[in-house]
Design a protein around this motif. Sequence first.
Motif, PDB file in Angstrom:
ATOM      1  N   THR A   1      -6.151   2.720  10.598  1.00  0.00           N
ATOM      2  CA  THR A   1      -6.824   1.455  10.796  1.00  0.00           C
ATOM      3  C   THR A   1      -5.850   1.603  11.865  1.00  0.00           C
ATOM      4  O   THR A   1      -5.772   0.358  12.347  1.00  0.00           O
ATOM      5  CB  THR A   1      -5.181   0.717   9.283  1.00  0.00           C
TER       6      THR A   1
ATOM      7  N   GLN B   1      -4.438  -6.672   0.618  1.00  0.00           N
ATOM      8  CA  GLN B   1      -4.753  -7.362   1.654  1.00  0.00           C
ATOM      9  C   GLN B   1      -5.517  -6.518   3.177  1.00  0.00           C
ATOM     10  O   GLN B   1      -5.691  -7.708   4.508  1.00  0.00           O
ATOM     11  CB  GLN B   1      -2.604  -7.673   2.759  1.00  0.00           C
ATOM     12  N   LYS B   2      -7.062  -6.287   2.707  1.00  0.00           N
ATOM     13  CA  LYS B   2      -7.538  -6.061   3.883  1.00  0.00           C
ATOM     14  C   LYS B   2      -8.812  -6.315   3.166  1.00  0.00           C
ATOM     15  O   LYS B   2      -8.846  -7.334   3.095  1.00  0.00           O
ATOM     16  CB  LYS B   2      -7.093  -4.558   3.833  1.00  0.00           C
TER      17      LYS B   2
ATOM     18  N   ASP C   1      -7.003   7.871   1.426  1.00  0.00           N
ATOM     19  CA  ASP C   1      -6.410   5.982   1.275  1.00  0.00           C
ATOM     20  C   ASP C   1      -7.205   5.692   1.873  1.00  0.00           C
ATOM     21  O   ASP C   1      -7.851   6.147   2.874  1.00  0.00           O
ATOM     22  CB  ASP C   1      -5.268   6.756   2.586  1.00  0.00           C
TER      23      ASP C   1
ATOM     24  N   GLY D   1       1.126  -1.237  -0.215  1.00  0.00           N
ATOM     25  CA  GLY D   1      -0.054  -0.584   0.026  1.00  0.00           C
ATOM     26  C   GLY D   1       0.992   1.266  -0.530  1.00  0.00           C
ATOM     27  O   GLY D   1       0.228   2.395  -0.928  1.00  0.00           O
ATOM     28  N   SER D   2       2.113   1.084   0.608  1.00  0.00           N
ATOM     29  CA  SER D   2       2.885   2.649   0.801  1.00  0.00           C
ATOM     30  C   SER D   2       3.147   3.219  -0.666  1.00  0.00           C
ATOM     31  O   SER D   2       3.457   4.087  -0.654  1.00  0.00           O
ATOM     32  CB  SER D   2       4.111   1.950   1.610  1.00  0.00           C
TER      33      SER D   2
HETATM   34  C1  LIG Z   1      -1.763  -1.592   5.736  1.00  0.00           C
HETATM   35  C2  LIG Z   1      -2.553   0.176   5.436  1.00  0.00           C
HETATM   36  C3  LIG Z   1      -1.485   1.686   5.263  1.00  0.00           C
HETATM   37  C4  LIG Z   1      -0.107   0.471   4.752  1.00  0.00           C
HETATM   38  O1  LIG Z   1      -0.344  -0.266   3.845  1.00  0.00           O
HETATM   39  P1  LIG Z   1       1.263  -1.638   3.622  1.00  0.00           P
HETATM   40  O2  LIG Z   1       0.951  -2.529   2.808  1.00  0.00           O
HETATM   41  O3  LIG Z   1       1.134  -1.963   5.353  1.00  0.00           O
HETATM   42  O4  LIG Z   1       2.500  -0.951   2.272  1.00  0.00           O
HETATM   43  C5  LIG Z   1      -1.485   2.383   4.921  1.00  0.00           C
HETATM   44  N1  LIG Z   1      -3.237   2.586   5.013  1.00  0.00           N
HETATM   45  C6  LIG Z   1      -3.722   2.065   5.309  1.00  0.00           C
HETATM   46  C7  LIG Z   1      -5.246   2.668   5.631  1.00  0.00           C
HETATM   47  C8  LIG Z   1      -3.878   0.768   6.142  1.00  0.00           C
HETATM   48  O5  LIG Z   1      -4.880   0.429   6.605  1.00  0.00           O
END
Ligand SMILES: *Cc1c(COP(=O)(O)O)cnc(C)c1O
Length: 397
Positions: free
Chosen positions: A148, A200-201, A175, A69-70
């Motif tokens: 999160t 992955q969420k 985001d 996500g980064s």
């Molecule tokens: C998990 C998450 C991220 C980071 O994602 P990564 O895959 O760990 O880089 C960023 N923002 C939110 C809101 C998240 O839940």
Amino acid sequence: MSATKYQTGRHFLQIPGPSNVPDRVLRAIDHPTIDHRGPVFVQMTERIFDGLAKVFNCSGPVLIYPGSGSGGWEASLVNILSAGDSVLMVETGHFSTVWKNIAVKLGLDVDYIPGDWRHGVDTALIEERLKQDTGNTIKAVAIVHNETSTGCTTDIGLIRKTLDNANHPALLLVDAISSIGATDYQHDDWRVDVTIGGSQKGLMLPPGLAFNAVSEKARAASKSATLARSYWDWEHVIAANKEGSYPYTPATNLLYGLDEALDMLFEEGLDNVYARHTRLAKATRCAVDAWGLENLCIDPAEYSDSLTTVLMPEGFDADEFRNEVLERFDMSLGMGLGKIRAKVFRIGHLGWFNELMLAGTLCGVEMGLGVAGVPFNKGGVVAAMDFISETSKDVPE
Ligand SMILES: *Cc1c(COP(=O)(O)O)cnc(C)c1O
């Protein structure tokens, strides 16, 4: 597998991402890798883009990067901004802070409105900043939809109204990494310029894919933006995607998984998916209330459907508690991130999840509280079960 000693049965992965990956998705990923320039891959790519358009409610391109996500955060910034540009961001918690740090490293001038990590974004503060900015120097407003680390959400429709009320042309970046696939999301209607997603969420995949849903206005801004970009450059990806391919080797097997996960979301029906998340989140809060523990999120209007962050009673270490739960019951709960480390634990209830998985999760928490000697009232699980049985008639057959 995840506790240090041998455990039998399924591990409970109840962190708010990575979430549990459905067996169907695992089986889809477990296929031979194919030519990413061949006809079968092109067909799958087209299907995936159709599906993503429905989940993001985005009529423009949705880009998929191999990345965390980064990476999606970085892509959202480097495509539309130039060094020294002003960006307005709000401290909702750990994730807004990490995104802010990326913006600062990229040489952007960030106005970071402080927050207490117990609320979503206060739109009055945004409106005030935008109205003061009579010369329109603020180029972008960047907001985390579902924070999160805290379990507090921000109403993005309201953020849009705030920009409109201030009559300000700043681009809106959101985001939605932990809300996409778990909560209704309206990229077009809210006129979001860049939505960042992750695999992955709520999308029920392993980590490894990042998304950028992009508006026409954002693409226009990218023409004059001068931050250095190559891998993240939208236009070379969009051009290749039009042919059903990518300008680099895509994550073929994760895309098999995405294709399957999208099928599953549509089989259940997106409205049903979101209603399920809302209901199981409510059941979780019934348990937390009955335990006499405190939700980190203060305003009920901002409660997250993806996770619940629970404050540990004063003098008790949340990480010691989480460790007991892991070692004794083989369940991973989310840790407190950043400045709330060891002060909270997080219960993930997003993605591939159902009533009995929730019941098991809450049993693990309740038993763990007892084992760790944390003061609490028994009966959280029963309260959640009562809520689940009372509301099961509302669930479509
Ligand atoms: C998990 C998450 C991220 C980071 O994602 P990564 O895959 O760990 O880089 C960023 N923002 C939110 C809101 C998240 O839940």
